[in-house]
Motif scaffolding. Structure first.
Motif, short mmCIF file in Angstrom:
data_model
loop_
_atom_site.label_atom_id
_atom_site.label_comp_id
_atom_site.label_asym_id
_atom_site.label_seq_id
_atom_site.Cartn_x
_atom_site.Cartn_y
_atom_site.Cartn_z
N VAL A 175 5.67 15.29 14.17
CA VAL A 175 6.81 14.79 13.54
C VAL A 175 6.89 13.32 14.05
O VAL A 175 6.22 13.02 15.14
CB VAL A 175 8.04 15.30 13.67
N GLU A 176 7.37 12.44 13.59
CA GLU A 176 7.52 10.90 14.00
C GLU A 176 8.46 10.91 15.20
O GLU A 176 9.07 11.69 15.91
CB GLU A 176 8.20 10.06 12.75
N SER A 177 8.46 9.50 15.77
CA SER A 177 8.99 9.19 16.96
C SER A 177 10.61 9.36 16.85
O SER A 177 11.07 9.20 15.69
CB SER A 177 8.70 7.62 17.57
N PRO A 203 4.19 1.70 10.26
CA PRO A 203 4.71 2.86 9.73
C PRO A 203 3.96 3.95 9.53
O PRO A 203 2.78 3.95 9.60
CB PRO A 203 5.38 2.43 8.27
N SER A 204 4.36 5.29 9.03
CA SER A 204 3.33 6.36 8.76
C SER A 204 2.44 6.08 7.64
O SER A 204 2.59 5.26 6.79
CB SER A 204 3.97 7.46 8.29
N ALA A 205 1.18 6.47 7.62
CA ALA A 205 0.08 5.95 6.58
C ALA A 205 0.10 6.81 5.41
O ALA A 205 -0.90 7.37 5.14
CB ALA A 205 -1.16 5.98 7.40
N ASN A 206 1.24 7.02 4.74
CA ASN A 206 1.55 7.88 3.57
C ASN A 206 2.09 6.82 2.58
O ASN A 206 2.64 5.98 2.91
CB ASN A 206 2.21 9.01 3.86
N ARG A 207 1.73 7.32 1.16
CA ARG A 207 2.59 6.76 0.19
C ARG A 207 4.11 7.04 0.51
O ARG A 207 4.34 8.09 0.96
CB ARG A 207 2.22 6.99 -1.25
N PRO A 209 5.05 13.61 2.51
CA PRO A 209 4.88 13.86 3.92
C PRO A 209 3.98 12.73 4.65
O PRO A 209 2.85 12.77 4.16
CB PRO A 209 4.33 15.51 3.90
N SER A 210 4.44 12.74 6.07
CA SER A 210 3.57 11.82 6.78
C SER A 210 2.31 12.53 7.13
O SER A 210 2.23 13.61 7.21
CB SER A 210 4.06 11.75 8.08
N PRO A 211 1.33 11.56 7.26
CA PRO A 211 0.03 12.09 7.38
C PRO A 211 -0.25 12.81 8.80
O PRO A 211 0.04 11.79 9.92
CB PRO A 211 -1.21 11.03 7.06
N THR A 254 14.86 9.62 0.39
CA THR A 254 14.33 10.87 0.20
C THR A 254 12.88 10.49 0.89
O THR A 254 12.19 9.64 0.69
CB THR A 254 14.02 11.25 -1.01
N HIS A 255 12.35 11.90 1.54
CA HIS A 255 11.09 11.74 2.29
C HIS A 255 10.26 13.02 2.07
O HIS A 255 11.01 13.82 2.05
CB HIS A 255 11.29 11.53 3.81
N TYR A 256 9.08 13.05 2.41
CA TYR A 256 8.63 14.31 2.86
C TYR A 256 8.23 15.28 1.62
O TYR A 256 8.06 16.54 1.91
CB TYR A 256 9.22 14.86 4.16
N ALA A 307 0.62 -1.28 0.23
CA ALA A 307 -0.03 -0.05 0.01
C ALA A 307 0.90 1.45 0.13
O ALA A 307 0.66 2.38 -0.55
CB ALA A 307 -0.87 -0.07 1.15
N LYS A 308 1.95 1.22 0.85
CA LYS A 308 2.63 2.37 0.93
C LYS A 308 3.86 2.54 -0.23
O LYS A 308 4.16 3.62 -0.64
CB LYS A 308 3.67 2.35 2.20
N GLY A 309 3.85 1.25 -1.21
CA GLY A 309 5.08 1.34 -2.07
C GLY A 309 6.71 1.60 -1.26
O GLY A 309 7.30 2.20 -1.67
N ARG A 310 6.64 1.05 -0.25
CA ARG A 310 7.48 1.08 0.60
C ARG A 310 8.98 0.03 0.23
O ARG A 310 8.55 -1.05 0.00
CB ARG A 310 7.46 0.97 2.22
N PRO A 311 10.13 0.51 0.37
CA PRO A 311 11.09 -0.44 -0.07
C PRO A 311 11.41 -1.29 1.06
O PRO A 311 11.24 -1.25 2.30
CB PRO A 311 12.50 0.58 -0.02
MG MG Z 1 7.25 7.33 7.32
#
Ligand code: MG
Ligand code: AMP
Length: 346
Positions: free
Chosen positions: A185-187, A148-152, A156-158, A238-240, A60-64
């Protein structure tokens, strides 16, 4: 797939909230994935013991697949099933900051968690979120929940349920809307497997707060030197990033206004990321005031909403102010530098 949507009250003891949360927890027990609010950002939760659930999160995230997930628990007792040992420093940090935005890396117990969730590492990152909805969902599922954060991946994280919907609608089984998250911001991710505690990712718990509990804390050098390989696999990505290129400006607001004028002359639509103090100063096509500079926790809280808002304004280029790196400013600047692909105009 149809994504279920529940709007729940933070007062989880209310009968209606309780039954909605139970439906979300039931889906988790069926190895489906569900987004829910935590005090940092919205998480995309799945059964941390089951490969089938974890592969849905990555898809769902397309996460590596080499980027391990943080495991969320609701009770201290859940930890003992998951880790080999609990170092004394970790014990102190848990006492001080759990539930809260602190992820601790432990040596994992083999054969309990999905290998996909930990990306095949011998360690696991665990935290207890400080949000009544998250805690209630985890507790009712009776499972450790990878979230993990619920974004693609890359976005940017939701910090609001609408951000989750923008990115993941029809890809996941459900979204629990509990309003805006708090910290924004995340933990903070820390490694306590060595004698000295080391920050692998800055976040909601500051270096200063950690040091008040365990003395001197190290910071992974890779956070400031992009040539070094980070100890946390996720930190290399790369993020956000908003769609338009973001440039951070190490200079005055007059300097930023000059840069805006130059771009306008080229016929570009220009966005500015600033704070409430400076908002009225700028003449640009879209100006986003992200909290108050005098209170960096307000900047953290609104940062991701701000970065996302530029995508709705069709700007061609964004200029952003920079922030001091004290306190939660360290996490804010870490995320901003990534969002800007480290492009700084001096
Ligand atoms: Mg994240
Ligand atoms: P996210 O869930 O997207 O906020 O990212 C979780 C962060 O924690 C990523 O940077 C991961 O690389 C990091 N992480 C998770 N598990 C471990 C681990 N066992 N060792 C080091 N970093 C980890």
């Amino acid at each position: 797939m149809k994504t279920n949507y529940w709007s729940v009250d933070k007062n989880v003891d209310k009968e209606e909230s309780y039954s909605q949360i139970q439906q979300a927890a039931d889906l988790l027990r069926k190895n489906e994935v569900v987004a829910f609010p935590t005090e940092t950002v919205y998480g995309l939760g799945g059964n941390a013991k089951e490969d089938s659930a974890i592969s849905k999160i990555f898809a769902a995230k397309g996460r590596p697949s080499d980027n391990p997930l943080i495991i969320h628990i609701a009770k201290r007792e859940q930890l003992d099933e998951l880790v080999e040992k609990v170092p004394a420093t970790a014990e102190k940090l848990m006492d001080a900051f759990w539930p809260g935005p602190l992820t601790i890396i432990f040596e994992k117990k083999n054969g309990v968690l999905s290998e996909l969730a930990t990306a095949g590492l011998s360690t696991v990152g665990i935290r207890m979120p400080n949000h009544p909805v998250a805690l209630q969902i985890i507790e009712q599922s009776s499972l450790p929940i990878a979230a993990p954060s619920a974004n693609r991946s890359g976005k940017p994280s939701p910090t609001k349920a609408i951000h989750v919907k923008e990115d993941l609608d029809t890809y996941i089984a459900g979204i629990v809307d509990g309003g805006s998250t708090g910290v924004g911001v995340e933990s903070t991710v820390v490694d306590c497997t060595d004698e000295k505690v080391m920050i692998l990712r800055p976040g909601g718990i500051t270096k200063e707060q950690l040091e008040s509990v365990v003395g001197e804390v190290k910071v992974d050098q890779a956070l400031t030197d992009t040539e070094i390989k980070p100890k946390s696999p996720g930190m290399k990505y790369t993020h956000y990033a908003p769609n338009a290129p973001l440039f951070l400006v190490d200079g005055s607001k007059e300097k930023i206004q000059l840069l805006i004028e130059e771009e306008k002359q080229k016929g570009h639509r220009v966005g500015v990321l600033t704070t409430k103090e400076n908002k009225a100063f700028y003449r640009a096509d879209f100006v986003y005031a992200c909290g108050k500079r005098l209170d960096l926790s307000t900047v953290a809280a609104e940062l991701y909403d701000g970065l996302r808002s530029f995508d709705h304004q069709q700007v061609d280029i964004i200029f952003g102010e920079m922030f001091p790196t004290e306190g939660v400013g360290q996490a804010v600047m870490n995320r901003l530098m990534k969002a800007a692909s480290h492009q700084v105009i001096k």
